[in-house]
Design a protein around this motif. Structure first.
Motif, PDB file in Angstrom:
ATOM      1  N   GLY A 127       0.409   8.946  -3.344  1.00  9.79           N
ATOM      2  CA  GLY A 127      -0.504   8.481  -2.304  1.00  9.79           C
ATOM      3  C   GLY A 127      -0.055   8.954  -0.940  1.00  9.79           C
ATOM      4  N   MET A 128      -0.916   8.781   0.052  1.00 12.95           N
ATOM      5  CA  MET A 128      -0.641   9.234   1.414  1.00 12.95           C
ATOM      6  C   MET A 128      -0.963   8.131   2.397  1.00 12.95           C
ATOM      7  SD  MET A 128      -2.031  13.164   1.438  1.00 12.95           S
ATOM      8  CE  MET A 128      -1.361  14.380   0.297  1.00 12.95           C
ATOM      9  N   PHE A 129      -0.189   8.037   3.452  1.00 18.47           N
ATOM     10  CA  PHE A 129      -0.381   7.078   4.536  1.00 18.47           C
ATOM     11  C   PHE A 129      -0.770   7.873   5.771  1.00 18.47           C
ATOM     12  CE2 PHE A 129       1.123   4.248   7.955  1.00 18.47           C
ATOM     13  CZ  PHE A 129       0.489   3.078   7.586  1.00 18.47           C
ATOM     14  N   ARG A 130      -2.051   7.899   6.063  1.00 22.54           N
ATOM     15  CA  ARG A 130      -2.577   8.714   7.157  1.00 22.54           C
ATOM     16  C   ARG A 130      -2.755   7.857   8.409  1.00 22.54           C
ATOM     17  NH1 ARG A 130      -4.751  13.466   4.922  1.00 22.54           N
ATOM     18  NH2 ARG A 130      -5.007  13.400   2.663  1.00 22.54           N
ATOM     19  N   THR A 131      -2.217   8.308   9.498  1.00 21.88           N
ATOM     20  CA  THR A 131      -2.315   7.577  10.766  1.00 21.88           C
ATOM     21  C   THR A 131      -2.673   8.530  11.892  1.00 21.88           C
ATOM     22  OG1 THR A 131       0.066   7.842  11.084  1.00 21.88           O
ATOM     23  CG2 THR A 131      -0.687   5.808  10.041  1.00 21.88           C
ATOM     24  N   ALA A 132      -3.676   9.363  11.639  1.00 15.84           N
ATOM     25  CA  ALA A 132      -4.036  10.352  12.659  1.00 15.84           C
ATOM     26  C   ALA A 132      -4.511   9.675  13.937  1.00 15.84           C
ATOM     27  CB  ALA A 132      -5.117  11.292  12.113  1.00 15.84           C
ATOM     28  N   GLY A 133      -5.297   8.601  13.823  1.00 17.86           N
ATOM     29  CA  GLY A 133      -5.775   7.929  15.020  1.00 17.86           C
ATOM     30  C   GLY A 133      -4.672   7.261  15.808  1.00 17.86           C
ATOM     31  N   VAL A 134      -3.731   6.627  15.104  1.00 19.33           N
ATOM     32  CA  VAL A 134      -2.621   5.971  15.799  1.00 19.33           C
ATOM     33  C   VAL A 134      -1.722   7.005  16.466  1.00 19.33           C
ATOM     34  CG1 VAL A 134      -0.650   4.432  15.520  1.00 19.33           C
ATOM     35  CG2 VAL A 134      -2.726   4.053  14.196  1.00 19.33           C
ATOM     36  N   LEU A 135      -1.449   8.108  15.765  1.00 18.18           N
ATOM     37  CA  LEU A 135      -0.607   9.144  16.358  1.00 18.18           C
ATOM     38  C   LEU A 135      -1.281   9.789  17.565  1.00 18.18           C
ATOM     39  CD1 LEU A 135       0.811  10.840  13.139  1.00 18.18           C
ATOM     40  CD2 LEU A 135       1.896   9.142  14.609  1.00 18.18           C
ATOM     41  N   ALA A 136      -2.605   9.932  17.509  1.00 15.46           N
ATOM     42  CA  ALA A 136      -3.310  10.471  18.671  1.00 15.46           C
ATOM     43  C   ALA A 136      -3.213   9.520  19.865  1.00 15.46           C
ATOM     44  CB  ALA A 136      -4.775  10.728  18.313  1.00 15.46           C
ATOM     45  N   TRP A 179       3.569  -0.502   3.393  1.00 14.69           N
ATOM     46  CA  TRP A 179       2.862   0.347   2.427  1.00 14.69           C
ATOM     47  C   TRP A 179       3.833   1.001   1.453  1.00 14.69           C
ATOM     48  CZ3 TRP A 179       3.165   5.627   1.535  1.00 14.69           C
ATOM     49  CH2 TRP A 179       2.174   6.181   0.707  1.00 14.69           C
ATOM     50  N   THR A 180       4.963   1.489   1.949  1.00 17.19           N
ATOM     51  CA  THR A 180       5.922   2.157   1.078  1.00 17.19           C
ATOM     52  C   THR A 180       6.528   1.183   0.065  1.00 17.19           C
ATOM     53  OG1 THR A 180       6.460   3.642   2.918  1.00 17.19           O
ATOM     54  CG2 THR A 180       7.964   3.604   1.062  1.00 17.19           C
ATOM     55  N   VAL A 181       6.913   0.010   0.518  1.00 21.93           N
ATOM     56  CA  VAL A 181       7.499  -0.963  -0.404  1.00 21.93           C
ATOM     57  C   VAL A 181       6.470  -1.429  -1.427  1.00 21.93           C
ATOM     58  CG1 VAL A 181       8.601  -3.225  -0.543  1.00 21.93           C
ATOM     59  CG2 VAL A 181       9.208  -1.663   1.300  1.00 21.93           C
ATOM     60  N   ASP A 182       5.225  -1.584  -1.024  1.00 21.75           N
ATOM     61  CA  ASP A 182       4.181  -1.952  -1.983  1.00 21.75           C
ATOM     62  C   ASP A 182       3.981  -0.871  -3.031  1.00 21.75           C
ATOM     63  OD1 ASP A 182       3.838  -4.329  -0.688  1.00 21.75           O
ATOM     64  OD2 ASP A 182       2.070  -3.693   0.450  1.00 21.75           O
ATOM     65  N   GLN A 183       4.086   0.392  -2.626  1.00 23.36           N
ATOM     66  CA  GLN A 183       3.995   1.479  -3.601  1.00 23.36           C
ATOM     67  C   GLN A 183       5.137   1.422  -4.601  1.00 23.36           C
ATOM     68  OE1 GLN A 183       1.614   3.916  -3.959  1.00 23.36           O
ATOM     69  NE2 GLN A 183       0.384   2.978  -2.363  1.00 23.36           N
ATOM     70  N   GLU A 186       6.997  -0.127 -10.137  1.00 16.77           N
ATOM     71  CA  GLU A 186       8.170  -0.736 -10.764  1.00 16.77           C
ATOM     72  C   GLU A 186       9.425   0.110 -10.545  1.00 16.77           C
ATOM     73  OE1 GLU A 186       7.296  -1.457 -14.839  1.00 16.77           O
ATOM     74  OE2 GLU A 186       5.756  -2.978 -14.426  1.00 16.77           O
ATOM     75  N   ALA A 187       9.541   0.649  -9.340  1.00  8.93           N
ATOM     76  CA  ALA A 187      10.707   1.463  -8.990  1.00  8.93           C
ATOM     77  C   ALA A 187      11.820   0.569  -8.475  1.00  8.93           C
ATOM     78  CB  ALA A 187      10.335   2.500  -7.931  1.00  8.93           C
ATOM     79  N   SER A 188      13.062   0.972  -8.746  1.00 10.52           N
ATOM     80  CA  SER A 188      14.235   0.221  -8.283  1.00 10.52           C
ATOM     81  C   SER A 188      14.915   0.881  -7.096  1.00 10.52           C
ATOM     82  CB  SER A 188      15.248   0.074  -9.427  1.00 10.52           C
ATOM     83  OG  SER A 188      15.648   1.352  -9.905  1.00 10.52           O
ATOM     84  N   VAL A 189      14.418   2.030  -6.652  1.00  7.28           N
ATOM     85  CA  VAL A 189      15.028   2.738  -5.530  1.00  7.28           C
ATOM     86  C   VAL A 189      13.945   3.545  -4.831  1.00  7.28           C
ATOM     87  CG1 VAL A 189      15.662   4.734  -6.943  1.00  7.28           C
ATOM     88  CG2 VAL A 189      16.910   4.270  -4.824  1.00  7.28           C
ATOM     89  N   ILE A 190      14.097   3.692  -3.522  1.00  8.09           N
ATOM     90  CA  ILE A 190      13.218   4.519  -2.705  1.00  8.09           C
ATOM     91  C   ILE A 190      14.069   5.616  -2.073  1.00  8.09           C
ATOM     92  CG2 ILE A 190      11.672   4.585  -0.711  1.00  8.09           C
ATOM     93  CD1 ILE A 190      11.024   1.672  -1.201  1.00  8.09           C
TER      94      ILE A 190
END
Length: 438
Positions: free
Chosen positions: A107-116, A179-183, A188-192
């Motif tokens: 998945g992707m976390f897009r924040t083009a508006g916030v970065l602008a 968002w990353t932790v929810d992914q 069911e991952a034990s490490v990021i």
């Protein structure tokens, strides 16, 4: 039973005037607890402060969390940083035979508006600081200079813009980390595994400059990510970012980057093609696959940083890097290979929506739109068509030519002109059957 409030006692003087401490009285202050505080949390002494005329209580608490581990991971979430796409993440699995597969597309976390918006606030802050420096040079040591009041107002505006930038960065960091932790929880991952941009050095910049650029917003995101992941027992480990976007995740051969999948000969950076195994995909997708595979194969090299205790993988071992490849998953569905002639089937497609007549209704503004078409009886242009066009518009109508549909900004904004749709009656389609099915 979940506690809805906490009662704290504090001593205060009996009136607004100063009084000896022996005359102070104890006051019970009930504090409503938010639902984010766990049931078995140990509450600490609060700190009272006044905010906009109300008393706020900063209440710290401690609660037990699952212990994270450095090694023994079989499912990991790889996270890659991007420019237009802030985060790209996906899961990878380490099997018993030492092979690594990626079950999903990520998945992707897009924040083009916030970065602008961040970019606009940064430009505004730079402009205000330059103007304040100019005022400071003009005022000098003169305390009665007429620009003194303007300099004070400018300083207040700089503080306001700085607070806006700080609040925006905090909100962005919290949203990206959540968002990353929810992914990771969903996979069911034990490490990021997050790529460490401090190990990358751009051309013309040193290591110190790269560290400062990495720690602006991304440093806050990683800090929030560690805090949120620790609550659910997920470890966050940074890995070196060298060649994660350059090499193929399936065979480690250098990729060829193109502009788009339908333009395989146009040079670009968004789409990656492998000349060896035929892999192709988004550049960021291949990067997080490489990061997850590198982290799973280098688990034994995970160490804790001496300064903050964060888990890091400092270097890449060539022998372990050769095993950090993603094995493609072959299809397990039923065999659809052709063994004979195709059985004839009668095609009876559903009539198109615009071919289905609309029900009759009253005439006038309250009536229904006929057959899905736009209104064709418009007698006057929208209000935007009568606005004055400035020099910043896309096109300026000449004296001899004033197109009716796009006159003077009749589109979705003043910088893009679009004619209102005026469809003609489409020709009949012989493949569409509107009669009985028998």
């Amino acid at each position: 039973m979940i506690r809805a409030e906490h009662c704290c006692a504090c001593s205060s003087p009996p009136g607004p005037t100063l009084a000896p401490y022996r005359d102070w009285t104890w006051i019970a202050c009930p504090v409503a607890l938010p639902p984010t505080i766990p049931q078995g949390a140990v509450l600490h002494l609060p700190t009272l402060r006044i905010h906009q005329g109300t008393v706020r209580a900063d209440l710290a608490y401690t609660h037990a969390v699952p212990k994270t581990r450095r090694t023994g991971h079989t499912v990991a979430l790889g996270v890659d940083w991007g420019l237009n796409t802030l985060l790209s993440a996906g899961a990878a699995r380490l099997h018993a035979d030492k092979t690594i597969t990626s079950p999903g597309s990520g998945g992707m976390f897009r924040t083009a508006g916030v970065l602008a918006k961040q970019h606009r606030l940064r430009r505004l802050s730079e402009h205000l600081h330059a103007k304040a420096d100019h005022y400071r040079r003009l005022i000098g040591d003169d305390t009665d200079h007429p620009l003194t009041a303007g300099a004070l107002a400018l300083a207040d505006e700089i503080r306001h813009v700085s607070a806006r930038r700080s609040n925006l960065n905090n909100a962005l960091a919290q949203a990206a980390a959540r968002w990353t932790v929810d992914q990771a929880i969903a996979a069911e991952a034990s490490v990021i595994y997050v790529e460490d941009l401090r190990s990358m050095e751009a051309r013309g910049m040193g290591r110190t400059m790269n560290i400062r650029l990495s720690q602006q917003v991304r440093g806050r995101i990683v800090d929030r990510m560690r805090h949120l992941a620790a609550e659910v027992g997920i470890a966050v480990v940074t890995v070196p970012a060298r060649d994660t976007s350059r090499h193929c995740p399936q065979c480690l051969v250098p990729l060829r980057h193109r502009k788009a999948p339908d333009r395989p000969t146009t040079p670009g950076w968004k789409w990656a093609l492998c000349p060896s195994c035929g892999y192709q995909g988004d550049r960021d997708t291949g990067a997080w696959k490489r990061i997850a595979a590198r982290g799973l194969t280098h688990q034994a090299k995970t160490v804790a940083d001496r300064t903050g205790g964060a888990l890091v993988i400092r270097s890449v071992v060539d022998g372990l890097e050769a095993e950090a490849v993603i094995t493609p998953i072959t299809g397990t569905g039923r065999d659809r290979s052709k063994t004979g002639p195709t059985r004839p089937r009668t095609a009876r497609p559903t009539p198109r929506r615009r071919r289905t007549p609309s029900p009759t209704g009253p005439q006038g503004p309250a009536g229904k739109r006929p057959e899905g078409h736009a209104h064709t009886d418009r007698t006057r242009l929208p209000r935007a068509a009568h606005r004055h066009q400035d020099v910043t518009t896309t096109s300026t109508p000449t004296t001899g030519h004033r197109p009716r549909g796009t006159a003077l900004g009749a589109g979705f904004h003043l910088h893009a002109h679009a004619s209102p749709p005026r469809w003609a009656e489409p020709p009949p389609d012989p493949t569409v059957r509107t009669g009985p099915l028998s």
